[in-house]
Design a protein around this motif. Structure first.
Motif, PDB file in Angstrom:
ATOM      1  N   ARG A   2       0.836  -1.213   0.000  1.00  0.00           N
ATOM      2  CA  ARG A   2       0.000   0.000   0.000  1.00  0.00           C
ATOM      3  C   ARG A   2       0.866   1.257   0.000  1.00  0.00           C
ATOM      4  O   ARG A   2       0.608   2.197  -0.765  1.00  0.00           O
ATOM      5  CB  ARG A   2      -0.920  -0.003   1.219  1.00  0.00           C
ATOM      6  CG  ARG A   2      -1.863   1.196   1.309  1.00  0.00           C
ATOM      7  CD  ARG A   2      -2.890   0.985   2.413  1.00  0.00           C
ATOM      8  NE  ARG A   2      -3.882   2.033   2.412  1.00  0.00           N
ATOM      9  CZ  ARG A   2      -3.922   3.038   3.301  1.00  0.00           C
ATOM     10  NH1 ARG A   2      -3.036   3.087   4.281  1.00  0.00           N
ATOM     11  NH2 ARG A   2      -4.856   3.966   3.229  1.00  0.00           N
ATOM     12  N   THR A   3       1.881   1.272   0.833  1.00  0.00           N
ATOM     13  CA  THR A   3       2.768   2.433   0.890  1.00  0.00           C
ATOM     14  C   THR A   3       3.454   2.648  -0.449  1.00  0.00           C
ATOM     15  O   THR A   3       3.508   3.771  -0.965  1.00  0.00           O
ATOM     16  CB  THR A   3       3.830   2.234   1.986  1.00  0.00           C
ATOM     17  OG1 THR A   3       3.183   2.019   3.241  1.00  0.00           O
ATOM     18  CG2 THR A   3       4.727   3.457   2.098  1.00  0.00           C
ATOM     19  N   SER A   4       3.962   1.570  -1.029  1.00  0.00           N
ATOM     20  CA  SER A   4       4.647   1.669  -2.312  1.00  0.00           C
ATOM     21  C   SER A   4       3.706   2.134  -3.420  1.00  0.00           C
ATOM     22  O   SER A   4       4.058   3.009  -4.229  1.00  0.00           O
ATOM     23  CB  SER A   4       5.250   0.310  -2.678  1.00  0.00           C
ATOM     24  OG  SER A   4       5.887   0.357  -3.925  1.00  0.00           O
ATOM     25  N   ASN A   5       2.496   1.588  -3.463  1.00  0.00           N
ATOM     26  CA  ASN A   5       1.555   1.922  -4.537  1.00  0.00           C
ATOM     27  C   ASN A   5       1.104   3.379  -4.475  1.00  0.00           C
ATOM     28  O   ASN A   5       1.032   4.072  -5.500  1.00  0.00           O
ATOM     29  CB  ASN A   5       0.340   0.997  -4.469  1.00  0.00           C
ATOM     30  CG  ASN A   5       0.679  -0.436  -4.838  1.00  0.00           C
ATOM     31  OD1 ASN A   5       1.681  -0.692  -5.506  1.00  0.00           O
ATOM     32  ND2 ASN A   5      -0.137  -1.382  -4.397  1.00  0.00           N
ATOM     33  N   ILE A   6       0.786   3.858  -3.267  1.00  0.00           N
ATOM     34  CA  ILE A   6       0.328   5.249  -3.134  1.00  0.00           C
ATOM     35  C   ILE A   6       1.476   6.204  -3.422  1.00  0.00           C
ATOM     36  O   ILE A   6       1.290   7.255  -4.054  1.00  0.00           O
ATOM     37  CB  ILE A   6      -0.283   5.486  -1.742  1.00  0.00           C
ATOM     38  CG1 ILE A   6      -1.574   4.665  -1.584  1.00  0.00           C
ATOM     39  CG2 ILE A   6      -0.580   6.975  -1.515  1.00  0.00           C
ATOM     40  CD1 ILE A   6      -2.179   4.709  -0.192  1.00  0.00           C
TER      41      ILE A   6
END
Length: 329
Positions: free
Chosen positions: A190-194
């Motif tokens: 999630r952190t990487s995608n956002i």
């Protein structure tokens, strides 16, 4: 030379907020060496068989949201269930049923055959004490991990034993001798995608807000809760054509002043509400964020008027004495 707000923020992020790049390289190397060392223990008579493919790097260092100074690095080491360990879900925890070897090695509870997570951690502590590059291995204060202290560096490793389940989640120690459900892969992804959605800019912003939070101008927001709130904001926000960290920081302070007043659900769908502050404390934090936002607005106004010196000074009121001072040209 600092003559503009833009230069001041770049210097501040590089020299004060973000991890030193050379230390980061050393930390990653030492982390990889430790992973290799523990993997080599796999199958020893006094240890466990390690499911190497399911070992996980997690926490803020893995997500690249860590700020100075680097103090800890989190790792999960997965133990093979070996087809003879099973688990059941209790009211507020999970139980792992130990196998015959667990019973023979004293790893189960005194009055039943549940694999005791505290005893598993202690087995890690004992084994880690054999490593020569580290000064001390001990139980973490929350009873959920083994902490390995370095001899040559300032950071420690928090090592969490875990099991991977057939339902595609992990069980880790709950600090009480039993086990709890988690899945850090969701947070990592999630952190990487956002961050990627916003052209790689969100991580820097998270670190900047964490720095403000670390100054303790109000009650300190837990690092993970703070990250989740910021990611919630940017998950819903349209991607802008331009990115200026001072503007994004200012706007985020304002949005956080509202977000902290409400419950914040665990993005993994496991822990429920993450915001355990009382209503009174939520308001205190909100007021501090609003006050910081107001000063940030003043700084932005000075900048719009071409008053770089005044703007930089005002940002110093928000971010503290370590924020660069204006340098005469």
């Amino acid at each position: 030379m600092v003559t503009t707000v833009d230069n001041a923020f770049k210097e501040f992020m590089k020299d004060t907020v973000n991890l030193d790049s050379s230390k980061t390289v050393k930390a990653r190397t030492s982390r990889d060496n430790l992973i290799s060392n523990i993997n080599e223990f796999s199958g020893d008579d006094d240890f466990f068989c390690i499911y190497k493919e399911k070992n996980l790097k997690f926490g803020s260092f893995a997500r690249r949201t860590k700020i100075r100074e680097l103090d800890d690095i989190d790792l999960m080491f997965c133990i093979f269930a070996e087809g003879s360990r099973t688990y059941t879900e209790g009211t507020d925890c999970y139980y792992i049923i130990g196998n015959e070897d667990d019973k023979a090695n004293g790893l189960t509870a005194v009055d039943n055959d549940h694999l005791n997570s505290t005893k598993v951690i202690n087995r890690f502590v004992t084994k880690l004490s054999d490593l020569s590059d580290y000064s001390k291995a001990e139980m973490h204060k929350n009873q959920e991990a083994a902490t390995l202290k370095m001899k040559s560096y300032t950071w420690n490793f928090d090592i969490v034993p875990c099991f991977y389940t057939t339902k595609d989640f992990f069980l880790i120690p709950d600090g009480k001798g039993d086990w709890k459900k988690t899945d850090p892969r969701i947070d990592n992804d999630r952190t990487s995608n956002i961050n990627q959605m916003h052209n790689g800019n969100v991580l820097n912003l998270i670190r900047l807000v964490k720095y403000w939070n670390k100054r303790k101008v109000t009650l300190t927001i837990g690092s993970y809760l703070l990250e989740c709130m910021i990611l919630n904001i940017y998950d819903e926000k349209e991607v802008g054509e331009n990115w200026w960290i001072d503007i994004e920081f200012k706007n985020t302070l304002n949005e956080l002043s509202s977000a902290i007043k409400y419950d914040v659900e665990d993005p993994k769908g496991i822990q429920g509400n993450l915001n355990n502050f009382s209503s009174e404390d939520r308001n205190k934090i909100s007021d501090a964020l609003t006050n910081a936002y107001s000063k940030a607005c003043e700084a932005r106004k000075f900048e719009d008027e071409g008053k770089q010196k005044e703007a930089i000074k005002k940002w110093g009121e928000v971010l503290g004495n370590s924020f660069p001072e204006y340098t005469e040209g």
